[in-house]
Design a protein around this motif. Structure first.
Motif, PDB file in Angstrom:
ATOM      1  N   ALA A 193       0.851  -1.182   0.000  1.00 13.31           N
ATOM      2  CA  ALA A 193       0.000   0.000   0.000  1.00 13.31           C
ATOM      3  C   ALA A 193       0.889   1.235   0.000  1.00 13.31           C
ATOM      4  N   MET A 194       0.336   2.336  -0.504  1.00 12.82           N
ATOM      5  CA  MET A 194       1.067   3.592  -0.569  1.00 12.82           C
ATOM      6  C   MET A 194       0.136   4.719  -0.119  1.00 12.82           C
ATOM      7  N   ILE A 195       0.608   5.537   0.804  1.00 12.06           N
ATOM      8  CA  ILE A 195      -0.179   6.659   1.322  1.00 12.06           C
ATOM      9  C   ILE A 195       0.508   7.953   0.911  1.00 12.06           C
ATOM     10  N   LEU A 196      -0.242   8.813   0.215  1.00 11.91           N
ATOM     11  CA  LEU A 196       0.284  10.101  -0.201  1.00 11.91           C
ATOM     12  C   LEU A 196      -0.161  11.163   0.803  1.00 11.91           C
ATOM     13  N   LEU A 197       0.795  11.769   1.485  1.00  5.56           N
ATOM     14  CA  LEU A 197       0.479  12.825   2.444  1.00  5.56           C
ATOM     15  C   LEU A 197       0.425  14.146   1.691  1.00  5.56           C
ATOM     16  N   THR A 198      -0.775  14.717   1.585  1.00  6.18           N
ATOM     17  CA  THR A 198      -0.988  15.889   0.743  1.00  6.18           C
ATOM     18  C   THR A 198      -1.477  17.084   1.556  1.00  6.18           C
ATOM     19  N   ASP A 199      -1.294  18.264   0.972  1.00 11.00           N
ATOM     20  CA  ASP A 199      -1.826  19.471   1.590  1.00 11.00           C
ATOM     21  C   ASP A 199      -3.192  19.797   0.981  1.00 11.00           C
ATOM     22  N   SER A 200      -3.754  20.937   1.346  1.00  7.26           N
ATOM     23  CA  SER A 200      -5.104  21.282   0.897  1.00  7.26           C
ATOM     24  C   SER A 200      -5.195  21.483  -0.607  1.00  7.26           C
ATOM     25  N   ALA A 201      -4.071  21.752  -1.270  1.00  8.16           N
ATOM     26  CA  ALA A 201      -4.060  21.968  -2.717  1.00  8.16           C
ATOM     27  C   ALA A 201      -3.813  20.675  -3.492  1.00  8.16           C
ATOM     28  N   GLY A 202      -3.668  19.544  -2.769  1.00 11.66           N
ATOM     29  CA  GLY A 202      -3.432  18.273  -3.443  1.00 11.66           C
ATOM     30  C   GLY A 202      -1.984  17.994  -3.769  1.00 11.66           C
ATOM     31  N   ALA A 203      -1.066  18.799  -3.228  1.00  9.87           N
ATOM     32  CA  ALA A 203       0.359  18.579  -3.454  1.00  9.87           C
ATOM     33  C   ALA A 203       0.887  17.580  -2.424  1.00  9.87           C
ATOM     34  N   CYS A 204       1.640  16.615  -2.908  1.00  7.24           N
ATOM     35  CA  CYS A 204       2.182  15.549  -2.047  1.00  7.24           C
ATOM     36  C   CYS A 204       3.559  15.963  -1.529  1.00  7.24           C
ATOM     37  N   GLN A 205       3.738  15.854  -0.206  1.00 13.94           N
ATOM     38  CA  GLN A 205       5.021  16.212   0.392  1.00 13.94           C
ATOM     39  C   GLN A 205       5.769  15.010   0.964  1.00 13.94           C
ATOM     40  N   ALA A 206       5.078  13.909   1.164  1.00 16.49           N
ATOM     41  CA  ALA A 206       5.717  12.690   1.667  1.00 16.49           C
ATOM     42  C   ALA A 206       4.901  11.478   1.227  1.00 16.49           C
ATOM     43  N   VAL A 207       5.573  10.357   1.096  1.00 13.12           N
ATOM     44  CA  VAL A 207       4.927   9.109   0.689  1.00 13.12           C
ATOM     45  C   VAL A 207       5.299   8.033   1.692  1.00 13.12           C
ATOM     46  N   ILE A 208       4.291   7.301   2.159  1.00 18.12           N
ATOM     47  CA  ILE A 208       4.535   6.168   3.059  1.00 18.12           C
ATOM     48  C   ILE A 208       4.221   4.891   2.287  1.00 18.12           C
ATOM     49  N   VAL A 209       5.179   3.986   2.233  1.00 10.44           N
ATOM     50  CA  VAL A 209       5.010   2.711   1.531  1.00 10.44           C
ATOM     51  C   VAL A 209       5.016   1.585   2.558  1.00 10.44           C
ATOM     52  N   VAL A 210       4.030   0.704   2.466  1.00  9.64           N
ATOM     53  CA  VAL A 210       3.943  -0.455   3.356  1.00  9.64           C
ATOM     54  C   VAL A 210       3.997  -1.724   2.506  1.00  9.64           C
ATOM     55  N   LEU A 211       4.912  -2.628   2.857  1.00 12.48           N
ATOM     56  CA  LEU A 211       5.056  -3.912   2.166  1.00 12.48           C
ATOM     57  C   LEU A 211       4.953  -5.034   3.186  1.00 12.48           C
ATOM     58  N   HIS A 212       4.287  -6.123   2.812  1.00 10.64           N
ATOM     59  CA  HIS A 212       4.352  -7.306   3.674  1.00 10.64           C
ATOM     60  C   HIS A 212       5.724  -7.946   3.513  1.00 10.64           C
TER      61      HIS A 212
END
Length: 298
Positions: free
Chosen positions: A116-135
């Motif tokens: 899974a991948m989580i995109l941490l975004t601000d109110s304008a939809g810009a991504c500043q960090a990505v969290i990746v989870v792997l089994h």
């Protein structure tokens, strides 16, 4: 037809997990500057064909037909794996760590590829960090980092496109592969027995007297079932200082890291008023060669 089975080491990752502590690992990717979330999705979609395992499901085989297998997910949908997480301050280190700690213990669905991948975004939809989870059954740490590198590589080497999806192996193919695997195991039984004896001896540690042989590690608050709560903090140390400390003691950076972790555990026990006289700690070690860094599995 090639049967892609999980290895025995992969099975260890599956057997060790519990509902509260899935065997999952995470990576936090901090972007140098905000990037449009749709651009991130485009990069991932373009790189997926280069890492086939990210579009494969883990499937159990019928009784007697060997270990679980990887099969192409013919219903693969990138929207099932990438989600947006709007935050007031997606660049805040504390916030990023809090979201990552919660994400890594959220059990990945078993009916789809195990990431899974989580995109941490601000109110304008810009991504500043990505969290990746792997089994962990999908890859170990080194293989997982290599897969992420391949996924986002802007200049991949030329390679012929692979057909996707391909049909799952038939029962006949599974039976044939299972029989061949068992015959190979019988041929290497002598080596396996020697390795088992060596492993048991290493786990027992140095030879002890009859008086000390029966002693067990002292009870402590560290030895208890793991729950689902996690907290992450970061510690930054200058690499040059760490190298200098290691070389003064004829040690390595790994030794410095292990010493720091052991010291932190010791300090925790002292704050709790505990002083166990013996602890048993295991450290996982990667046996990959340099030319195997891009291989998935364990």
């Amino acid at each position: 037809m090639t049967v892609q089975r999980v290895s025995r080491n992969d099975l260890t990752q599956l057997s060790c997990e519990t509902p509260n502590a899935p065997m999952q690992m995470g990576a936090v990717l901090r972007l140098a500057e905000p990037v449009d979330r749709d651009a991130v999705r485009t990069v991932v979609a373009r790189g997926l064909p280069r890492v086939r395992r990210l579009r494969q499901r883990l499937v159990a085989t019928p009784l007697g037909l060997g270990r679980p297998i990887w099969v192409d997910d013919d219903g693969f949908d990138l929207c099932n794996h990438i989600v947006d997480r709007p935050l007031e301050d997606p660049g805040c280190q504390t916030t990023v760590m809090r979201v990552a700690a919660a994400a890594v213990v959220e059990r990945l669905p078993r009916d789809r590829p195990l990431w899974a991948m989580i995109l941490l975004t601000d109110s304008a939809g810009a991504c500043q960090a990505v969290i990746v989870v792997l089994h962990h059954v999908l890859a170990d740490g080194i293989g997982g980092l290599a897969a992420l590198t391949e996924l986002v590589d802007p200049n991949p080497g030329r390679r012929p496109p692979e057909r996707f999806p391909t049909p799952a192996p038939s029962v006949g193919a599974l039976l044939s592969d299972s029989v061949a695997s068992r015959l190979q195991s019988l041929r290497s039984l002598r080596i396996a027995g020697r390795n088992l004896r060596t492993g048991v001896a290493e786990l027992r540690g140095p030879r002890r007297t009859a008086r000390t042989r029966a002693r067990r590690p002292s009870p402590s608050s560290l030895n208890r079932p793991i729950g689902s709560r996690r907290a992450l903090v970061t510690v930054r140390v200058d690499l040059a200082d760490a190298k200098a400390a290691a070389h003064r003691h004829r040690a390595t950076i790994n030794d410095v890291l292990l010493t720091a972790v052991a010291g932190a555990l010791h300090a925790t026990l002292r704050r709790r008023g505990e002083s166990p006289d013996r602890l048993v700690i295991s450290v996982p070690v990667s046996a990959r060669r340099d030319d195997e860094s891009g291989h998935l599995g364990n």
